[in-house]
Enzyme design. Structure first.
Site, mmCIF file in Angstrom:
data_model
loop_
_atom_site.group_PDB
_atom_site.id
_atom_site.type_symbol
_atom_site.label_atom_id
_atom_site.label_comp_id
_atom_site.label_asym_id
_atom_site.label_seq_id
_atom_site.Cartn_x
_atom_site.Cartn_y
_atom_site.Cartn_z
ATOM 1 N N LYS A 11 0.921 -1.032 0.321
ATOM 2 C CA LYS A 11 0.002 0.019 -0.009
ATOM 3 C C LYS A 11 1.075 1.366 -0.238
ATOM 4 O O LYS A 11 1.924 0.850 0.330
ATOM 5 C CB LYS A 11 -1.108 0.222 1.655
ATOM 6 N N TYR A 51 -12.887 -1.901 -3.028
ATOM 7 C CA TYR A 51 -13.164 -1.639 -1.890
ATOM 8 C C TYR A 51 -14.905 -1.927 -1.536
ATOM 9 O O TYR A 51 -14.938 -1.079 -0.687
ATOM 10 C CB TYR A 51 -12.787 -0.769 -0.609
ATOM 11 N N ASN A 114 -1.991 0.457 6.719
ATOM 12 C CA ASN A 114 -1.685 -0.931 7.291
ATOM 13 C C ASN A 114 -0.438 -1.398 6.312
ATOM 14 O O ASN A 114 -0.599 -3.023 6.262
ATOM 15 C CB ASN A 114 -2.280 -1.329 7.967
ATOM 16 N N HIS A 117 -2.386 -5.724 1.655
ATOM 17 C CA HIS A 117 -3.117 -6.038 1.681
ATOM 18 C C HIS A 117 -3.133 -7.656 0.966
ATOM 19 O O HIS A 117 -2.496 -8.219 0.717
ATOM 20 C CB HIS A 117 -3.991 -5.729 0.586
ATOM 21 N N GLU A 128 -9.828 -10.698 -7.203
ATOM 22 C CA GLU A 128 -8.953 -9.167 -7.627
ATOM 23 C C GLU A 128 -7.358 -9.464 -8.282
ATOM 24 O O GLU A 128 -6.866 -8.561 -8.524
ATOM 25 C CB GLU A 128 -8.669 -9.164 -5.764
HETATM 26 P P1 IDP Z 1 -7.909 -6.364 5.857
HETATM 27 O O1 IDP Z 1 -6.996 -5.477 4.928
HETATM 28 O O2 IDP Z 1 -7.150 -6.569 6.955
HETATM 29 O O3 IDP Z 1 -8.545 -8.053 5.223
HETATM 30 P P2 IDP Z 1 -10.529 -4.913 6.106
HETATM 31 O O4 IDP Z 1 -11.528 -5.336 7.569
HETATM 32 O O5 IDP Z 1 -10.755 -6.551 5.148
HETATM 33 O O6 IDP Z 1 -8.662 -6.025 6.919
HETATM 34 O O7 IDP Z 1 -10.301 -4.148 5.968
HETATM 35 C C1 IDP Z 1 -9.615 -3.291 4.609
HETATM 36 C C2 IDP Z 1 -9.181 -2.847 4.944
HETATM 37 O O8 IDP Z 1 -9.058 -1.060 5.322
HETATM 38 C C3 IDP Z 1 -7.772 -1.983 5.988
HETATM 39 O O9 IDP Z 1 -6.533 -2.549 5.569
HETATM 40 C C4 IDP Z 1 -7.085 -1.539 6.528
HETATM 41 O O10 IDP Z 1 -6.498 -0.477 5.510
HETATM 42 C C5 IDP Z 1 -9.001 -0.171 5.782
HETATM 43 N N1 IDP Z 1 -9.804 -0.082 7.497
HETATM 44 C C6 IDP Z 1 -9.868 -1.574 8.359
HETATM 45 N N2 IDP Z 1 -10.505 -1.211 9.085
HETATM 46 C C7 IDP Z 1 -10.851 0.367 9.483
HETATM 47 C C8 IDP Z 1 -10.859 1.586 10.161
HETATM 48 O O11 IDP Z 1 -10.884 0.804 11.423
HETATM 49 N N3 IDP Z 1 -10.476 2.958 9.932
HETATM 50 C C9 IDP Z 1 -9.945 2.983 8.725
HETATM 51 N N4 IDP Z 1 -9.366 1.960 8.513
HETATM 52 C C10 IDP Z 1 -9.833 0.944 7.961
HETATM 53 MG MG MG Z 2 -9.886 -7.702 3.621
#
Ligand code: IDP
Ligand code: MG
Length: 139
Positions: A11, A51, A114, A117, A128
């Site tokens: 990312k 997303y 984070n 992905h 994807e």
């Molecule tokens: P994942 O990437 O671990 O599968 P998901 O719940 O699918 O997590 O969420 C997709 C992406 O959305 C996350 O990787 C992160 O970048 C963002 N995200 C998820 N939860 C939050 C939040 O509470 N605040 C801000 N961004 C979030």
């Molecule tokens: Mg996810």
């Protein structure tokens, strides 16, 4: 067990912070084979579509703005048990909860920014991967 594939993106924060090489090395050292790889940048339309499942979540607009804020690396990875092994390698969404030795523990800034992905199912890995790569770009 047969080899299968997952899809990843390094990312914008990972690239901005200079972690691209170290993350790719962790992926290779963990036994994943790179089948396709691209340095690119998501358009707003692409990020919104990618997303889409999170469209109703409060962080959706923030997520789209972040994912379009700079270039990313998109890749298709192959390994036995690729989807779940890659989720284990990246660690929990929130780096504060991610285990030692995971990519997010080492390199994620926050739950939103984070670093990486990873697809959450074989079906989504396929969708994807096809979203980013044509058949000719997969080796
Ligand atoms: P994942 O990437 O671990 O599968 P998901 O719940 O699918 O997590 O969420 C997709 C992406 O959305 C996350 O990787 C992160 O970048 C963002 N995200 C998820 N939860 C939050 C939040 O509470 N605040 C801000 N961004 C979030
Ligand atoms: Mg996810």
């Amino acid at each position: 067990m047969a080899k299968n594939r997952t899809f990843t993106m390094l990312k914008p924060d990972a690239l901005e912070n200079g972690h691209m090489g170290k993350i790719i090395d962790m992926i290779i050292q963990a036994g994943f084979e790179i089948k396709a790889m691209k340095f690119t940048r998501l358009s707003t339309e692409q990020a919104r579509k990618f997303y889409e499942v999170h469209a109703e979540r409060p962080f959706y607009n923030e997520l789209v703005a972040y994912m379009t804020s700079g270039p990313i690396i998109a890749a298709i990875l192959e390994k036995e048990n690729a989807v779940s092994d890659f989720r284990a390698l990246i660690g929990s969404t929130d780096p504060a909860e991610a285990a030692e030795g995971t990519i997010r523990k080492a390199y994620a800034e926050s739950k939103g920014r984070n670093a990486v992905h990873g697809s959450d199912s074989d079906e989504n890995a396929e969708i994807e991967g096809r979203f980013h790569f044509s058949v000719e770009e997969i080796f």
